[in-house]
Design a protein around this motif. Sequence first.
Motif, PDB file in Angstrom:
ATOM      1  N   HIS A  36      50.413  35.567  34.409  1.00  0.00           N
ATOM      2  CA  HIS A  36      49.576  36.188  35.425  1.00  0.00           C
ATOM      3  C   HIS A  36      48.513  37.065  34.783  1.00  0.00           C
ATOM      4  O   HIS A  36      48.630  37.485  33.637  1.00  0.00           O
ATOM      5  N   CYS A  37      47.499  37.364  35.579  1.00  0.00           N
ATOM      6  CA  CYS A  37      46.294  38.022  35.084  1.00  0.00           C
ATOM      7  C   CYS A  37      46.563  39.489  34.711  1.00  0.00           C
ATOM      8  O   CYS A  37      47.027  40.262  35.543  1.00  0.00           O
ATOM      9  N   PRO A  38      46.243  39.886  33.470  1.00  0.00           N
ATOM     10  CA  PRO A  38      46.464  41.279  33.064  1.00  0.00           C
ATOM     11  C   PRO A  38      45.660  42.277  33.904  1.00  0.00           C
ATOM     12  O   PRO A  38      46.150  43.344  34.235  1.00  0.00           O
ATOM     13  N   ARG A  39      44.425  41.914  34.254  1.00  0.00           N
ATOM     14  CA  ARG A  39      43.587  42.857  35.002  1.00  0.00           C
ATOM     15  C   ARG A  39      44.123  43.078  36.417  1.00  0.00           C
ATOM     16  O   ARG A  39      44.249  44.218  36.867  1.00  0.00           O
ATOM     17  N   CYS A  40      44.458  41.978  37.106  1.00  0.00           N
ATOM     18  CA  CYS A  40      44.999  42.122  38.465  1.00  0.00           C
ATOM     19  C   CYS A  40      46.308  42.912  38.444  1.00  0.00           C
ATOM     20  O   CYS A  40      46.577  43.690  39.354  1.00  0.00           O
ATOM     21  N   TRP A  41      47.087  42.698  37.404  1.00  0.00           N
ATOM     22  CA  TRP A  41      48.346  43.421  37.305  1.00  0.00           C
ATOM     23  C   TRP A  41      48.108  44.905  37.071  1.00  0.00           C
ATOM     24  O   TRP A  41      48.663  45.762  37.762  1.00  0.00           O
ATOM     25  N   ALA A  85      41.591  31.877  32.945  1.00  0.00           N
ATOM     26  CA  ALA A  85      40.708  32.495  33.924  1.00  0.00           C
ATOM     27  C   ALA A  85      41.497  32.877  35.174  1.00  0.00           C
ATOM     28  O   ALA A  85      42.462  32.212  35.544  1.00  0.00           O
ATOM     29  N   CYS A  86      41.062  33.983  35.796  1.00  0.00           N
ATOM     30  CA  CYS A  86      41.683  34.446  37.036  1.00  0.00           C
ATOM     31  C   CYS A  86      40.697  34.244  38.172  1.00  0.00           C
ATOM     32  O   CYS A  86      39.575  34.731  38.113  1.00  0.00           O
ATOM     33  N   HIS A  87      41.118  33.507  39.195  1.00  0.00           N
ATOM     34  CA  HIS A  87      40.220  33.247  40.326  1.00  0.00           C
ATOM     35  C   HIS A  87      40.077  34.476  41.217  1.00  0.00           C
ATOM     36  O   HIS A  87      39.110  34.619  41.945  1.00  0.00           O
ATOM     37  N   ALA A  88      41.037  35.395  41.151  1.00  0.00           N
ATOM     38  CA  ALA A  88      41.010  36.560  42.039  1.00  0.00           C
ATOM     39  C   ALA A  88      40.001  37.605  41.584  1.00  0.00           C
ATOM     40  O   ALA A  88      39.240  38.131  42.395  1.00  0.00           O
ATOM     41  N   CYS A  89      39.993  37.932  40.298  1.00  0.00           N
ATOM     42  CA  CYS A  89      39.105  39.005  39.829  1.00  0.00           C
ATOM     43  C   CYS A  89      38.001  38.492  38.924  1.00  0.00           C
ATOM     44  O   CYS A  89      37.109  39.263  38.563  1.00  0.00           O
ATOM     45  N   GLY A  90      38.072  37.237  38.522  1.00  0.00           N
ATOM     46  CA  GLY A  90      37.016  36.681  37.677  1.00  0.00           C
ATOM     47  C   GLY A  90      37.166  36.963  36.200  1.00  0.00           C
ATOM     48  O   GLY A  90      36.274  36.640  35.411  1.00  0.00           O
TER      49      GLY A  90
HETATM   50 ZN   LIG Z   1      42.742  38.791  37.881  1.00  0.00          ZN
END
Ligand SMILES: [Zn+2]
Length: 108
Positions: free
Chosen positions: A67-72, A95-100
Amino acid sequence: MRIAALLRQAPIEFARAVYGINDCASGRTDTMAAREVARAQRQGVSVTEERAEQRARAYLPTLGQEHCPRCWVVYGHKCPLRFRDATDERPETAACHACGAEYATSRD
Ligand SMILES: [Zn+2]
């Protein structure tokens, strides 16, 4: 290798979150980091240095369900990363579709 590369991103995302928090606090709302923090706050997520640090330490992606480190770190959300295979020109990326966010995940 993917896991190791992503684990290295957690403290970087924490540092970025702190920049964002500080930027927001001092009115510099036009930076990338500040916009991310402001977006989280609009969604009802309170972004504090303590929470971001705790989450950065607790970031533990599992193989196959990374899972995305930034979203986490910023939101406490587990957003799945999509991997793009390496080509001659570029390394493998996630790539993370949620935060880019986009991360290089192969050794260079
Ligand atoms: Zn993300």
